[in-house]
Design a protein around this motif. Structure first.
Motif, mmCIF file in Angstrom:
data_model
loop_
_atom_site.group_PDB
_atom_site.id
_atom_site.type_symbol
_atom_site.label_atom_id
_atom_site.label_comp_id
_atom_site.label_asym_id
_atom_site.label_seq_id
_atom_site.Cartn_x
_atom_site.Cartn_y
_atom_site.Cartn_z
ATOM 1 N N ILE A 146 -10.590 -16.472 1.190
ATOM 2 C CA ILE A 146 -11.560 -16.589 0.109
ATOM 3 C C ILE A 146 -12.124 -17.993 0.074
ATOM 4 O O ILE A 146 -11.563 -18.931 0.658
ATOM 5 C CB ILE A 146 -10.953 -16.254 -1.275
ATOM 6 C CG1 ILE A 146 -9.805 -17.200 -1.604
ATOM 7 C CG2 ILE A 146 -10.572 -14.813 -1.389
ATOM 8 C CD1 ILE A 146 -9.377 -17.142 -3.059
ATOM 9 N N ASN A 150 -15.328 -13.653 -0.030
ATOM 10 C CA ASN A 150 -14.117 -13.315 0.727
ATOM 11 C C ASN A 150 -14.515 -12.691 2.044
ATOM 12 O O ASN A 150 -15.624 -12.180 2.211
ATOM 13 C CB ASN A 150 -13.214 -12.393 -0.092
ATOM 14 C CG ASN A 150 -13.800 -11.021 -0.264
ATOM 15 O OD1 ASN A 150 -13.543 -10.143 0.538
ATOM 16 N ND2 ASN A 150 -14.597 -10.820 -1.309
ATOM 17 N N THR A 157 -11.261 -9.959 -5.074
ATOM 18 C CA THR A 157 -12.572 -10.238 -4.488
ATOM 19 C C THR A 157 -13.655 -10.607 -5.497
ATOM 20 O O THR A 157 -14.716 -11.057 -5.100
ATOM 21 C CB THR A 157 -13.049 -9.036 -3.656
ATOM 22 O OG1 THR A 157 -13.088 -7.887 -4.490
ATOM 23 C CG2 THR A 157 -12.128 -8.807 -2.476
ATOM 24 N N HIS A 163 -7.016 -12.279 5.382
ATOM 25 C CA HIS A 163 -7.975 -12.256 4.282
ATOM 26 C C HIS A 163 -8.130 -13.675 3.758
ATOM 27 O O HIS A 163 -7.146 -14.334 3.432
ATOM 28 C CB HIS A 163 -7.467 -11.317 3.176
ATOM 29 C CG HIS A 163 -8.497 -10.983 2.159
ATOM 30 N ND1 HIS A 163 -8.174 -10.693 0.862
ATOM 31 C CD2 HIS A 163 -9.845 -10.879 2.225
ATOM 32 C CE1 HIS A 163 -9.269 -10.415 0.181
ATOM 33 N NE2 HIS A 163 -10.298 -10.527 0.996
#
Length: 162
Positions: free
Chosen positions: A112, A98, A68, A110
């Motif tokens: 980014i 993120n 992150t 997840h």
């Protein structure tokens, strides 16, 4: 009389030469900007590709989770400290964001997004041309700079330069 005419011709020649130089400079200015902007963008893309590769390696080791922060990527040895800085930006770092999104199948993913703005990596170049680039990006609804990934959808972390 002959000296006066010769002096006048020389002065006219100088004025014409100055005008030719001024016209050539005005034509070359956008070309020079474009060439320098492209060269800088390529340096930014090179670093982003290394960050993206590091994120992919990190994700393989950490059960599908991205790192992150760039500092964490540096501390865990995935990238060199120098890679977190945007070239030509006077020390600004890439923005790494993120989030989690829910796909149409209901699973949480997840995601980014790593980005660098025109203002950052074109720092010091002609402001009017940078403004035109930003206005063009806004009109087209695209990010005003270089980025990979997307916070709104899974994107295989493609770059907007690809």
């Amino acid at each position: 009389m002959e000296n006066r005419r010769r002096t006048l011709n020389i002065l006219l020649g100088i004025v014409v030469l100055a005008l030719v130089v001024a016209i050539a400079a005005s034509i070359m200015s956008p070309v020079n900007f474009t060439n320098e902007a492209k060269a800088r963008e390529n340096k930014v893309i090179e670093r982003m590709q290394k960050i993206r590769s590091a994120e992919a390696r990190y994700r393989q080791v950490h059960d599908g989770m991205f790192c992150t922060t760039l500092d964490s990527l540096v501390m865990t040895g995935y990238i060199a400290d120098s890679l977190k800085y945007i070239p030509y930006s006077d020390g600004k770092q890439f923005e790494l964001l993120n989030s989690y999104i829910t796909t149409s199948s209901g699973s949480n993913v997840h995601v980014i997004e790593c980005r660098a703005y025109y203002d950052d990596y074109l720092n010091g170049l002609e402001e009017d041309y940078i403004s035109e680039m930003k206005e063009d990006a806004q009109a087209r609804g695209v990010f005003p700079g270089v980025k990979f990934g997307d916070l709104n959808m899974p994107s295989d972390n493609r770059g907007n330069w690809e």
